[in-house]
Design a protein around this motif. Structure first.
Motif, PDB file in Angstrom:
ATOM      1  N   UNK A 192      -2.265  -1.257  12.636  1.00 26.77           N
ATOM      2  CA  UNK A 192      -1.402  -0.079  12.705  1.00 26.77           C
ATOM      3  C   UNK A 192       0.060  -0.464  12.533  1.00 26.77           C
ATOM      4  N   UNK A 193       0.446  -1.606  13.100  1.00 26.92           N
ATOM      5  CA  UNK A 193       1.824  -2.071  12.929  1.00 26.92           C
ATOM      6  C   UNK A 193       2.120  -2.344  11.457  1.00 26.92           C
ATOM      7  N   UNK A 194       1.139  -2.926  10.748  1.00 28.65           N
ATOM      8  CA  UNK A 194       1.335  -3.173   9.311  1.00 28.65           C
ATOM      9  C   UNK A 194       1.451  -1.859   8.551  1.00 28.65           C
ATOM     10  N   UNK A 195       0.628  -0.875   8.934  1.00 33.74           N
ATOM     11  CA  UNK A 195       0.702   0.425   8.269  1.00 33.74           C
ATOM     12  C   UNK A 195       2.053   1.079   8.536  1.00 33.74           C
ATOM     13  N   UNK A 196       2.548   0.960   9.780  1.00 40.67           N
ATOM     14  CA  UNK A 196       3.869   1.517  10.093  1.00 40.67           C
ATOM     15  C   UNK A 196       4.953   0.835   9.268  1.00 40.67           C
ATOM     16  N   UNK A 197       4.820  -0.487   9.101  1.00 43.98           N
ATOM     17  CA  UNK A 197       5.814  -1.216   8.304  1.00 43.98           C
ATOM     18  C   UNK A 197       5.788  -0.752   6.853  1.00 43.98           C
ATOM     19  N   UNK A 198       4.587  -0.548   6.312  1.00 39.51           N
ATOM     20  CA  UNK A 198       4.485  -0.049   4.941  1.00 39.51           C
ATOM     21  C   UNK A 198       5.082   1.348   4.833  1.00 39.51           C
ATOM     22  N   UNK A 199       4.775   2.191   5.837  1.00 40.43           N
ATOM     23  CA  UNK A 199       5.342   3.542   5.821  1.00 40.43           C
ATOM     24  C   UNK A 199       6.854   3.520   5.886  1.00 40.43           C
ATOM     25  N   UNK A 221      -7.137   3.341   4.122  1.00 39.68           N
ATOM     26  CA  UNK A 221      -5.714   3.683   4.040  1.00 39.68           C
ATOM     27  C   UNK A 221      -4.875   2.458   3.706  1.00 39.68           C
ATOM     28  N   UNK A 222      -5.244   1.313   4.267  1.00 39.76           N
ATOM     29  CA  UNK A 222      -4.500   0.089   3.969  1.00 39.76           C
ATOM     30  C   UNK A 222      -4.569  -0.245   2.484  1.00 39.76           C
ATOM     31  N   UNK A 223      -5.743  -0.108   1.911  1.00 33.81           N
ATOM     32  CA  UNK A 223      -5.898  -0.402   0.487  1.00 33.81           C
ATOM     33  C   UNK A 223      -5.060   0.562  -0.349  1.00 33.81           C
ATOM     34  N   UNK A 224      -5.072   1.844   0.008  1.00 37.04           N
ATOM     35  CA  UNK A 224      -4.286   2.820  -0.740  1.00 37.04           C
ATOM     36  C   UNK A 224      -2.790   2.542  -0.605  1.00 37.04           C
ATOM     37  N   UNK A 225      -2.344   2.274   0.637  1.00 36.09           N
ATOM     38  CA  UNK A 225      -0.922   2.015   0.844  1.00 36.09           C
ATOM     39  C   UNK A 225      -0.488   0.715   0.170  1.00 36.09           C
ATOM     40  N   UNK A 226      -1.376  -0.285   0.195  1.00 32.39           N
ATOM     41  CA  UNK A 226      -1.035  -1.551  -0.466  1.00 32.39           C
ATOM     42  C   UNK A 226      -0.883  -1.349  -1.975  1.00 32.39           C
ATOM     43  N   UNK A 227      -1.757  -0.533  -2.540  1.00 33.20           N
ATOM     44  CA  UNK A 227      -1.653  -0.234  -3.963  1.00 33.20           C
ATOM     45  C   UNK A 227      -0.362   0.525  -4.255  1.00 33.20           C
ATOM     46  N   UNK A 261     -11.831   2.018  12.107  1.00 36.11           N
ATOM     47  CA  UNK A 261     -11.569   0.807  11.317  1.00 36.11           C
ATOM     48  C   UNK A 261     -11.865   1.038   9.844  1.00 36.11           C
ATOM     49  N   UNK A 262     -12.918   1.770   9.553  1.00 39.69           N
ATOM     50  CA  UNK A 262     -13.261   2.057   8.154  1.00 39.69           C
ATOM     51  C   UNK A 262     -12.167   2.901   7.504  1.00 39.69           C
TER      52      UNK A 262
END
Length: 311
Positions: free
Chosen positions: A99-106, A159-165, A153-154
């Motif tokens: 979640x912290x990584x997702x927040x950083x991407x956001x 979401x991580x894959x989409x945000x990373x892309x 988790x799934x």
């Protein structure tokens, strides 16, 4: 009363004559014999029952064993629950990190301008709500909680894959914008000499001018027109104090006659970053910047890039 006794031999019999007193005595004797036998049987049964009944110490030992078995089962159950809690805690820790990584991407998307900052605030939890349900609330069971964590988790992985892309696309777009050469290398000033042949300001002869001159105020900022790497930052004959920036793909820009150089060789500079301060060093008649654009070793007209539309 007569009693007839029959013998085994020769079929002979004898007859006994009993009077009333004798009969009563015999009946009493038989009853006494039966009573005595009954008492003996009862006594034996009571003795056997008392012999089978455990003592107090045996009862205490028996219940201690029972309590020990139950305590062992309880300890095993507590250990099992603790193991499940440790496993869930570990998974929750992993989810927190993701979640912290997702927040950083956001946050990077907010800073890049791809997402409006007034629409999303990644520092605050999402707002939720609704009317209270009339049905009684139940606590989640361990299997239900595990299933919910699996689903979460799934979804997070997706979401991580989409945000990373999106981040890769955004970074590529930002890099392309950063390397896109356009605009003027000054914040204030005017074009004082164009690209091409001109009358030399010192000799008056027709000479080739490989860049453009932009005059301005002494000490004003000279900025990079695109992101790149500084490959030269020192004095050069005729150029005075010169800064040269390599933008990749064979594209290089030069900024000459500066008063003070603000960068050094190897610095990675961004578009709009101050490279130097305007001056009149080298072969110059006054404060200005001589601006050149070189592609694959050949100069191009800088005005083409100065007048270029922004991306």
């Amino acid at each position: 009363m007569n009693i007839i006794l029959v013998g085994r031999s020769h079929g002979k019999s004898r007859t006994l004559a009993l009077n009333g007193s004798t009969a009563v005595a015999l009946a009493f004797a038989a009853a006494a014999l039966i009573g005595a036998a009954s008492w003996v049987g009862y006594s034996v049964a009571v003795a056997q029952a008392e012999a089978r009944e455990p003592s107090d110490s045996e009862l205490v030992a028996h219940w201690q064993n029972k309590l020990g078995e139950q305590k062992g089962e309880l300890d095993a159950l507590q250990q099992n629950v603790q193991d499940q809690m440790d496993a869930l805690t570990l998974r929750l820790g992993e989810i927190q990190g993701r979640l912290l990584r997702l927040d950083a991407l956001g946050q990077r998307f907010l800073e890049s301008g791809l997402v409006a900052s007034d629409e999303f605030d990644f520092n605050q939890p999402a707002a939720v709500g609704g009317p209270e349900d009339s049905h009684p609330a139940d606590s989640f069971s361990a299997p239900e909680l595990t299933r919910m964590i699996d689903e979460l988790e799934h979804k997070m992985l997706d979401r991580e894959q989409q945000l990373r892309l999106l981040d890769q696309v955004s970074s590529r777009q930002k890099l392309e914008d950063e390397l896109y050469l356009e605009g003027r290398p000054i914040t204030w000033g005017w074009l004082s000499s164009p690209y091409g042949y001109r009358s030399d300001p010192f000799t008056g002869k027709r000479t080739w001018h490989a860049g453009v001159d932009l005059a301005g105020k002494d000490g004003s900022d000279i900025i990079s027109v695109a992101g790149g790497v500084v490959t030269y930052a020192s004095a050069r004959n005729g150029y005075g104090n010169l800064v040269e920036v390599d933008h990749g793909d064979g594209l290089v820009t030069r900024y000459a006659h500066s008063k003070t150089i603000k960068v050094k060789v190897g610095d990675v500079v961004q578009k709009g970053q101050v490279l130097a301060l305007m001056g009149s060093t080298g072969r110059s008649t006054g404060p200005h910047v001589h601006f050149e654009v070189i592609r694959n070793g050949k100069t191009e007209n800088p005005e083409t890039y100065i007048k270029r539309a922004r991306r």
